[in-house]
Design a protein around this motif. Structure first.
Motif, PDB file in Angstrom:
ATOM      1  N   UNK A  26       0.830  -1.201   0.000  1.00  0.00           N
ATOM      2  CA  UNK A  26       0.000   0.000   0.000  1.00  0.00           C
ATOM      3  C   UNK A  26       0.868   1.255   0.000  1.00  0.00           C
ATOM      4  N   UNK A  27       1.931   1.237   0.774  1.00  0.00           N
ATOM      5  CA  UNK A  27       2.865   2.370   0.800  1.00  0.00           C
ATOM      6  C   UNK A  27       3.505   2.567  -0.573  1.00  0.00           C
ATOM      7  N   UNK A  28       3.901   1.455  -1.196  1.00  0.00           N
ATOM      8  CA  UNK A  28       4.531   1.539  -2.505  1.00  0.00           C
ATOM      9  C   UNK A  28       3.562   2.041  -3.567  1.00  0.00           C
ATOM     10  N   UNK A  29       2.282   1.702  -3.431  1.00  0.00           N
ATOM     11  CA  UNK A  29       1.275   2.193  -4.367  1.00  0.00           C
ATOM     12  C   UNK A  29       1.087   3.702  -4.265  1.00  0.00           C
ATOM     13  N   UNK A  30       1.237   4.237  -3.079  1.00  0.00           N
ATOM     14  CA  UNK A  30       0.952   5.656  -2.876  1.00  0.00           C
ATOM     15  C   UNK A  30       2.159   6.552  -3.095  1.00  0.00           C
ATOM     16  N   UNK A  31       3.380   6.009  -2.961  1.00  0.00           N
ATOM     17  CA  UNK A  31       4.581   6.839  -3.044  1.00  0.00           C
ATOM     18  C   UNK A  31       5.322   6.610  -4.353  1.00  0.00           C
ATOM     19  N   UNK A  32       5.874   7.676  -4.850  1.00  0.00           N
ATOM     20  CA  UNK A  32       6.626   7.647  -6.095  1.00  0.00           C
ATOM     21  C   UNK A  32       6.817   9.057  -6.591  1.00  0.00           C
ATOM     22  N   UNK A  33       7.173   9.197  -7.863  1.00  0.00           N
ATOM     23  CA  UNK A  33       7.361  10.533  -8.435  1.00  0.00           C
ATOM     24  C   UNK A  33       6.071  11.342  -8.407  1.00  0.00           C
ATOM     25  N   UNK A  34       4.933  10.627  -8.390  1.00  0.00           N
ATOM     26  CA  UNK A  34       3.624  11.283  -8.268  1.00  0.00           C
ATOM     27  C   UNK A  34       2.943  10.713  -7.030  1.00  0.00           C
ATOM     28  N   UNK A  35       2.809  11.535  -5.990  1.00  0.00           N
ATOM     29  CA  UNK A  35       2.249  11.054  -4.724  1.00  0.00           C
ATOM     30  C   UNK A  35       0.734  10.888  -4.806  1.00  0.00           C
ATOM     31  N   UNK A  36       0.244   9.787  -4.266  1.00  0.00           N
ATOM     32  CA  UNK A  36      -1.184   9.540  -4.142  1.00  0.00           C
ATOM     33  C   UNK A  36      -1.512   9.299  -2.675  1.00  0.00           C
ATOM     34  N   UNK A  37      -2.591   9.879  -2.198  1.00  0.00           N
ATOM     35  CA  UNK A  37      -3.020   9.612  -0.838  1.00  0.00           C
ATOM     36  C   UNK A  37      -3.590   8.194  -0.747  1.00  0.00           C
ATOM     37  N   UNK A  38      -3.673   7.676   0.461  1.00  0.00           N
ATOM     38  CA  UNK A  38      -4.235   6.336   0.657  1.00  0.00           C
ATOM     39  C   UNK A  38      -5.678   6.295   0.155  1.00  0.00           C
ATOM     40  N   UNK A  39      -6.415   7.368   0.363  1.00  0.00           N
ATOM     41  CA  UNK A  39      -7.801   7.415  -0.125  1.00  0.00           C
ATOM     42  C   UNK A  39      -7.848   7.327  -1.640  1.00  0.00           C
ATOM     43  N   UNK A  40      -6.919   8.032  -2.317  1.00  0.00           N
ATOM     44  CA  UNK A  40      -6.877   7.974  -3.778  1.00  0.00           C
ATOM     45  C   UNK A  40      -6.505   6.573  -4.264  1.00  0.00           C
ATOM     46  N   UNK A  41      -5.577   5.929  -3.563  1.00  0.00           N
ATOM     47  CA  UNK A  41      -5.163   4.579  -3.941  1.00  0.00           C
ATOM     48  C   UNK A  41      -6.326   3.607  -3.794  1.00  0.00           C
TER      49      UNK A  41
END
Length: 344
Positions: A26-41
């Protein structure tokens, strides 16, 4: 009651590993060059997110994470099985020359025209499936030669490992020879392929890896008692009706198969098959009834975590995940060598 506590402890370790794997994913899904919140994920996962979030999750990050889960589980299970049947804590799929055979196969395909590096600096594979096919063939040739020798000459577990080391050296020499005749662009493509990269895997590759891994994993779970008996010794295994030579050859082939498929798709990723099984042995013991599934979870967790570190530690630049696993694996290998010498 003691046995129930024994089983409950193993189950609790499995649940902990599963929870950690989900959290890291879940952390890997949300973090990267484009940040996504947990809600967005979570919204993207259930089909209620924005178009950009859904694209990033489903097309870019989730296939990479699924590949990490499958490859990590496959390498860890293969390592655990080989260490049991070959009765050597340093035995891994790569000891059998799988990765070096794959590297030669991929390099051979590239020099035939399947891969190149563009003058702009971007490295690409003109025909990636040709590279995958040749890498897989190279892996299975390496293992096939060793198993054929073991079958015809009745090699001992120790001799099988030495044969694997010899095959590794042979394929390293062949790869060096191929690289010598390659031009600069082809050489760059060969080096690029040798870096393990989970980002190469798409949903199609993940489906193939899942289809290959699942029946092999089930087979190893069914043969868990044979593994327990073989880990004690050949005489004990034979006394309880285990055809040691036959089961060892089949299991070694299957372990090499799931490794070859993984390496062919994502490149060389070392030491997962060494670190994960030994970590599980330290916390859960060597009972293969639990060691196989727990090693699969540990390998998946380790590789997904290593990939997250590789992507984020020097963001926006991404390191090859194979570099991170090698940094973890080299000290582990040395530790095991010292431990083995200390027992003599």
């Amino acid at each position: 009651m003691d046995y129930e506590g024994y089983v409950a402890r193993k189950l609790s370790i499995g649940l902990l590993l599963l929870l950690l794997t989900l959290l890291v994913s879940l952390y890997s899904l949300s973090h990267g060059s484009y940040y996504l919140s947990i809600r967005e994920v979570l919204g993207a996962l259930v089909g209620r997110g924005s178009e950009s979030a859904s694209l990033i999750v489903w097309k870019v990050r989730l296939p990479r994470i699924v590949a990490g889960l499958l490859v990590g589980a496959a390498l860890a299970v293969a390592g655990a099985v080989m260490q049991g049947f070959l009765r050597n804590p340093l035995a891994t799929p790569f000891t059998m020359g799988v990765s070096h055979g794959a590297m030669f196969g991929a390099s051979f395909a590239i020099i035939l025209g399947a891969g190149y590096a563009e003058s702009t600096g971007r490295i690409s594979l003109g025909n990636p499936y040709a590279v995958v096919l040749f890498a897989f063939i190279g892996s299975m040739v390496a293992v096939g030669v060793i198993l054929l020798l073991a079958r015809l000459k009745g090699l001992s577990p120790e001799a099988i490992i030495l044969a694997g080391v010899a095959m590794s050296s042979f394929f390293v020499a062949l790869t060096t020879l191929v690289q010598y005749f390659a031009d600069e662009l082809q050489l760059a493509a060969m080096v690029y392929w040798s870096f393990g990269d989970l980002g190469r895997a798409t949903w199609r590759e993940n489906a193939i890896m899942f289809i290959v891994f699942t029946p092999v994993f089930v087979y190893f779970v069914v043969k868990r008692w044979d593994l327990n008996a073989s880990a004690v010794g050949e005489e004990v295994a034979k006394s309880v009706g285990v055809d040691v030579e036959r089961v060892r050859l089949i299991s070694t082939f299957l372990a090499a198969l799931i490794t070859a498929v993984s390496v062919a798709f994502v490149g060389v990723i070392g030491f997962i098959g060494l670190i994960a099984p030994h970590a599980i042995r330290l916390v859960a013991g060597g009972d293969y009834r639990f060691l196989i599934p727990l090693s699969a979870l540990a390998g998946a967790l380790l590789l997904v975590t290593a990939d997250a570190v590789a992507r984020l530690i020097m963001a926006p630049m991404m390191l090859p995940v194979g570099v991170v696993t090698s940094f973890l694996g080299a000290p582990t290998f040395i530790y095991l060598l010292i431990r083995m010498e200390g027992r003599r």
